[in-house]
Design a protein around this motif. Structure first.
Motif, PDB file in Angstrom:
ATOM      1  N   UNK A 134       0.676  -1.238  -0.385  1.00  0.00           N
ATOM      2  CA  UNK A 134      -0.014  -0.168  -0.272  1.00  0.00           C
ATOM      3  C   UNK A 134       0.919   1.597   0.113  1.00  0.00           C
ATOM      4  N   UNK A 135       2.174   1.737   0.599  1.00  0.00           N
ATOM      5  CA  UNK A 135       3.050   2.018   1.075  1.00  0.00           C
ATOM      6  C   UNK A 135       3.697   2.516   0.154  1.00  0.00           C
ATOM      7  N   UNK A 136       3.842   1.455  -0.676  1.00  0.00           N
ATOM      8  CA  UNK A 136       4.942   1.603  -2.280  1.00  0.00           C
ATOM      9  C   UNK A 136       4.020   1.923  -3.121  1.00  0.00           C
ATOM     10  N   UNK A 137       2.957   1.714  -3.323  1.00  0.00           N
ATOM     11  CA  UNK A 137       1.714   1.944  -4.830  1.00  0.00           C
ATOM     12  C   UNK A 137       1.775   3.715  -4.583  1.00  0.00           C
ATOM     13  N   UNK A 138       1.014   3.888  -3.324  1.00  0.00           N
ATOM     14  CA  UNK A 138       1.075   5.097  -3.187  1.00  0.00           C
ATOM     15  C   UNK A 138       2.328   6.656  -3.319  1.00  0.00           C
ATOM     16  N   UNK A 139       3.578   6.119  -2.701  1.00  0.00           N
ATOM     17  CA  UNK A 139       4.255   6.643  -3.240  1.00  0.00           C
ATOM     18  C   UNK A 139       5.272   7.002  -4.428  1.00  0.00           C
ATOM     19  N   UNK A 140       4.717   5.609  -5.365  1.00  0.00           N
ATOM     20  CA  UNK A 140       5.435   5.615  -6.151  1.00  0.00           C
ATOM     21  C   UNK A 140       4.341   6.061  -7.895  1.00  0.00           C
ATOM     22  N   UNK A 141       2.925   6.127  -7.272  1.00  0.00           N
ATOM     23  CA  UNK A 141       2.088   7.207  -8.342  1.00  0.00           C
ATOM     24  C   UNK A 141       0.996   8.309  -7.960  1.00  0.00           C
ATOM     25  N   UNK A 142       1.463   8.242  -7.356  1.00  0.00           N
ATOM     26  CA  UNK A 142       0.216   9.365  -6.735  1.00  0.00           C
ATOM     27  C   UNK A 142       1.264  10.426  -6.517  1.00  0.00           C
ATOM     28  N   UNK A 143       0.728  11.457  -6.549  1.00  0.00           N
ATOM     29  CA  UNK A 143       1.792  12.809  -6.952  1.00  0.00           C
ATOM     30  C   UNK A 143       1.813  13.883  -5.531  1.00  0.00           C
ATOM     31  N   UNK A 144       3.472  14.073  -5.266  1.00  0.00           N
ATOM     32  CA  UNK A 144       3.880  14.514  -4.215  1.00  0.00           C
ATOM     33  C   UNK A 144       2.937  15.209  -2.934  1.00  0.00           C
ATOM     34  N   UNK A 145       2.633  16.282  -4.124  1.00  0.00           N
ATOM     35  CA  UNK A 145       1.762  17.319  -3.533  1.00  0.00           C
ATOM     36  C   UNK A 145       0.370  16.729  -2.865  1.00  0.00           C
TER      37      UNK A 145
END
Length: 122
Positions: free
Chosen positions: A18-29
């Motif tokens: 979950x954390x990996x998908x979020x950090x990899x694909x969700x924009x930093x903003x």
């Protein structure tokens, strides 16, 4: 004991995925605006994406070697790396005064220590 190790590794793998998908694909903003994501405001996009990729690799490393019986020593190695990652996360959230997230990371750290110990054969 084996069942407890599988449950702990599965929990950690789900968290890492979950954390990996979020950090990899969700924009930093978007991450910076989310609860617990304030730390991303002070780092570069490449750092956040790198952490995301490492978490995706951790998700695989916690489950696949033991499940497939190929290089099962990678499970405790991955769990030990997760411990290091959680120490960093605890320090980061601690600096930001996010006590609840520090405690949550401590629980993940304890699960990883259990998996590292249990799968290393000590």
């Amino acid at each position: 004991m084996d069942l407890a190790l599988w449950i702990a590794a599965g929990l950690l793998a789900a968290v890492a995925l979950a954390g990996g998908l979020t950090k990899t694909f969700v924009p930093k903003e978007t991450l910076a605006a989310a609860h617990g994501g304030g730390w991303t405001a002070g780092v570069g996009v490449a750092f956040v994406k790198t952490l995301g990729i490492l978490e995706l690799l951790a998700a695989a490393g916690l489950i696949l070697p033991a499940a497939l019986g190929i290089a099962p020593i990678l499970v405790p190695v991955t769990a030990a790396c997760w411990i290091v990652l959680m120490v960093g996360a605890m320090m980061t959230h601690g600096r930001l005064g996010e006590t609840g997230l520090v405690l949550l990371n401590l629980v993940y750290l304890a699960c990883a220590a259990f998996v590292a110990w249990g799968r290393s054969g000590l």
